[in-house]
Design a protein around this motif. Sequence first.
Motif, PDB file in Angstrom:
ATOM      1  N   SER A   5       0.856  -1.122  -0.028  1.00  0.00           N
ATOM      2  CA  SER A   5       0.007   0.127   0.076  1.00  0.00           C
ATOM      3  C   SER A   5       1.032   1.195  -0.086  1.00  0.00           C
ATOM      4  N   ALA A   6       1.937   1.135   0.801  1.00  0.00           N
ATOM      5  CA  ALA A   6       2.883   2.531   0.805  1.00  0.00           C
ATOM      6  C   ALA A   6       3.616   2.764  -0.661  1.00  0.00           C
ATOM      7  N   LEU A   7       3.899   1.409  -1.353  1.00  0.00           N
ATOM      8  CA  LEU A   7       4.445   1.823  -2.583  1.00  0.00           C
ATOM      9  C   LEU A   7       3.538   2.262  -3.695  1.00  0.00           C
ATOM     10  N   GLU A   8       2.307   1.679  -3.412  1.00  0.00           N
ATOM     11  CA  GLU A   8       1.333   2.260  -4.560  1.00  0.00           C
ATOM     12  C   GLU A   8       1.001   3.746  -4.256  1.00  0.00           C
ATOM     13  N   LEU A   9       1.181   4.239  -2.974  1.00  0.00           N
ATOM     14  CA  LEU A   9       0.910   5.793  -2.635  1.00  0.00           C
ATOM     15  C   LEU A   9       1.923   6.389  -3.305  1.00  0.00           C
ATOM     16  N   LEU A  10       3.207   5.770  -2.981  1.00  0.00           N
ATOM     17  CA  LEU A  10       4.400   6.582  -3.526  1.00  0.00           C
ATOM     18  C   LEU A  10       4.564   6.468  -5.018  1.00  0.00           C
ATOM     19  N   ARG A  11       3.956   5.733  -5.730  1.00  0.00           N
ATOM     20  CA  ARG A  11       3.827   5.559  -7.187  1.00  0.00           C
ATOM     21  C   ARG A  11       2.875   6.632  -7.667  1.00  0.00           C
ATOM     22  N   GLY A  51      23.762  16.044  -4.665  1.00  0.00           N
ATOM     23  CA  GLY A  51      24.740  15.150  -5.178  1.00  0.00           C
ATOM     24  C   GLY A  51      24.410  13.949  -6.154  1.00  0.00           C
ATOM     25  N   ALA A  52      23.273  14.057  -6.634  1.00  0.00           N
ATOM     26  CA  ALA A  52      22.965  12.998  -7.628  1.00  0.00           C
ATOM     27  C   ALA A  52      22.964  13.138  -8.726  1.00  0.00           C
ATOM     28  N   THR A  53      22.924  12.340  -9.876  1.00  0.00           N
ATOM     29  CA  THR A  53      23.110  12.508 -11.065  1.00  0.00           C
ATOM     30  C   THR A  53      21.534  12.557 -11.841  1.00  0.00           C
ATOM     31  N   THR A  54      21.424  13.278 -12.987  1.00  0.00           N
ATOM     32  CA  THR A  54      20.145  12.965 -13.528  1.00  0.00           C
ATOM     33  C   THR A  54      19.794  11.820 -13.903  1.00  0.00           C
ATOM     34  N   VAL A  55      18.540  11.383 -13.987  1.00  0.00           N
ATOM     35  CA  VAL A  55      17.987  10.003 -14.344  1.00  0.00           C
ATOM     36  C   VAL A  55      17.197  10.188 -15.425  1.00  0.00           C
ATOM     37  N   ARG A  56      16.906   8.870 -15.727  1.00  0.00           N
ATOM     38  CA  ARG A  56      15.740   8.669 -16.987  1.00  0.00           C
ATOM     39  C   ARG A  56      14.579   8.953 -16.734  1.00  0.00           C
ATOM     40  N   SER A  57      13.676   9.381 -17.525  1.00  0.00           N
ATOM     41  CA  SER A  57      12.345   9.663 -16.990  1.00  0.00           C
ATOM     42  C   SER A  57      11.502   8.567 -16.551  1.00  0.00           C
ATOM     43  N   GLU A  58      11.939   7.353 -16.691  1.00  0.00           N
ATOM     44  CA  GLU A  58      11.161   6.188 -16.514  1.00  0.00           C
ATOM     45  C   GLU A  58      11.654   5.492 -15.213  1.00  0.00           C
ATOM     46  N   GLN A  59      12.447   6.163 -14.621  1.00  0.00           N
ATOM     47  CA  GLN A  59      13.358   5.730 -13.249  1.00  0.00           C
ATOM     48  C   GLN A  59      12.478   6.302 -12.219  1.00  0.00           C
ATOM     49  N   ARG A  60      12.080   5.787 -11.245  1.00  0.00           N
ATOM     50  CA  ARG A  60      11.405   6.195  -9.868  1.00  0.00           C
ATOM     51  C   ARG A  60      12.547   6.591  -9.188  1.00  0.00           C
ATOM     52  N   VAL A  61      12.346   7.869  -8.674  1.00  0.00           N
ATOM     53  CA  VAL A  61      13.282   8.592  -7.849  1.00  0.00           C
ATOM     54  C   VAL A  61      12.575   8.859  -6.525  1.00  0.00           C
ATOM     55  N   PHE A  62      13.406   8.675  -5.352  1.00  0.00           N
ATOM     56  CA  PHE A  62      12.809   8.956  -4.068  1.00  0.00           C
ATOM     57  C   PHE A  62      13.818   9.734  -3.311  1.00  0.00           C
ATOM     58  N   SER A  87      18.776  17.510  10.379  1.00  0.00           N
ATOM     59  CA  SER A  87      18.779  16.347   9.259  1.00  0.00           C
ATOM     60  C   SER A  87      19.821  15.423   9.677  1.00  0.00           C
ATOM     61  N   ARG A  88      19.613  14.193  10.050  1.00  0.00           N
ATOM     62  CA  ARG A  88      20.169  13.032  10.033  1.00  0.00           C
ATOM     63  C   ARG A  88      20.715  12.545   8.991  1.00  0.00           C
ATOM     64  N   GLU A  89      19.897  12.440   7.792  1.00  0.00           N
ATOM     65  CA  GLU A  89      20.039  11.868   6.514  1.00  0.00           C
ATOM     66  C   GLU A  89      19.112  12.547   5.733  1.00  0.00           C
ATOM     67  N   ASP A  90      19.594  12.642   4.372  1.00  0.00           N
ATOM     68  CA  ASP A  90      18.920  13.492   3.073  1.00  0.00           C
ATOM     69  C   ASP A  90      19.683  12.756   1.952  1.00  0.00           C
ATOM     70  N   ARG A  91      18.818  11.613   1.466  1.00  0.00           N
ATOM     71  CA  ARG A  91      19.336  11.111   0.313  1.00  0.00           C
ATOM     72  C   ARG A  91      18.446  10.796  -0.851  1.00  0.00           C
ATOM     73  N   VAL A  92      18.875  10.549  -1.935  1.00  0.00           N
ATOM     74  CA  VAL A  92      18.202  10.288  -3.245  1.00  0.00           C
ATOM     75  C   VAL A  92      18.492   8.760  -3.460  1.00  0.00           C
ATOM     76  N   VAL A  93      17.314   7.933  -3.881  1.00  0.00           N
ATOM     77  CA  VAL A  93      17.467   6.790  -4.141  1.00  0.00           C
ATOM     78  C   VAL A  93      16.705   6.515  -5.503  1.00  0.00           C
ATOM     79  N   PHE A  94      17.318   5.730  -6.296  1.00  0.00           N
ATOM     80  CA  PHE A  94      16.607   5.167  -7.617  1.00  0.00           C
ATOM     81  C   PHE A  94      15.912   3.821  -7.665  1.00  0.00           C
ATOM     82  N   GLY A  95      14.959   3.686  -7.906  1.00  0.00           N
ATOM     83  CA  GLY A  95      13.905   2.611  -7.715  1.00  0.00           C
ATOM     84  C   GLY A  95      13.544   1.938  -6.427  1.00  0.00           C
TER      85      GLY A  95
END
Length: 123
Positions: A5-11, A51-62, A87-95
């Motif tokens: 359910s969480a992933l569906e909301l994020l999508r 500090g993250a790079t540009t991503v492909r538009s079809e890739q989910r980014v969080f 802030s203890r953490e601030d990160r970008v993840v792909f997928g």
Amino acid sequence: MNTDSALELLRRGRPLAVSLVPRNEGFLAWAGVYPLDPSKPSTAVVLRRLGATTVRSEQRVFRVRVIEVNESLLRSEACISEEDLHSREDRVVFGEEALMQELTRLGVPQDGLELPDKVNYPI
């Protein structure tokens, strides 16, 4: 909320949050998960700042943030701003798989993710 359910909301573009145990006495802590839209110029700004790079538009980014806020600020009538966050953490993840791995690494209970207002997420 369960992980599916969480992933569906994020999508669907909805941010989620979970309360955490703070590291500092007198503070409250949360993790926030923000889905980012790679097609928006504002996403490129966030990616560069973190500090993250540009991503492909079809890739989910969080974006995953773990923050602490002084409990006294939350109990007052003051508005919470970025300067008030520890802030203890601030990160970008792909997928989605990388997101789940990052949440595990940070000790964030995946089944605890909720809509931000349900956990009194301050921002």
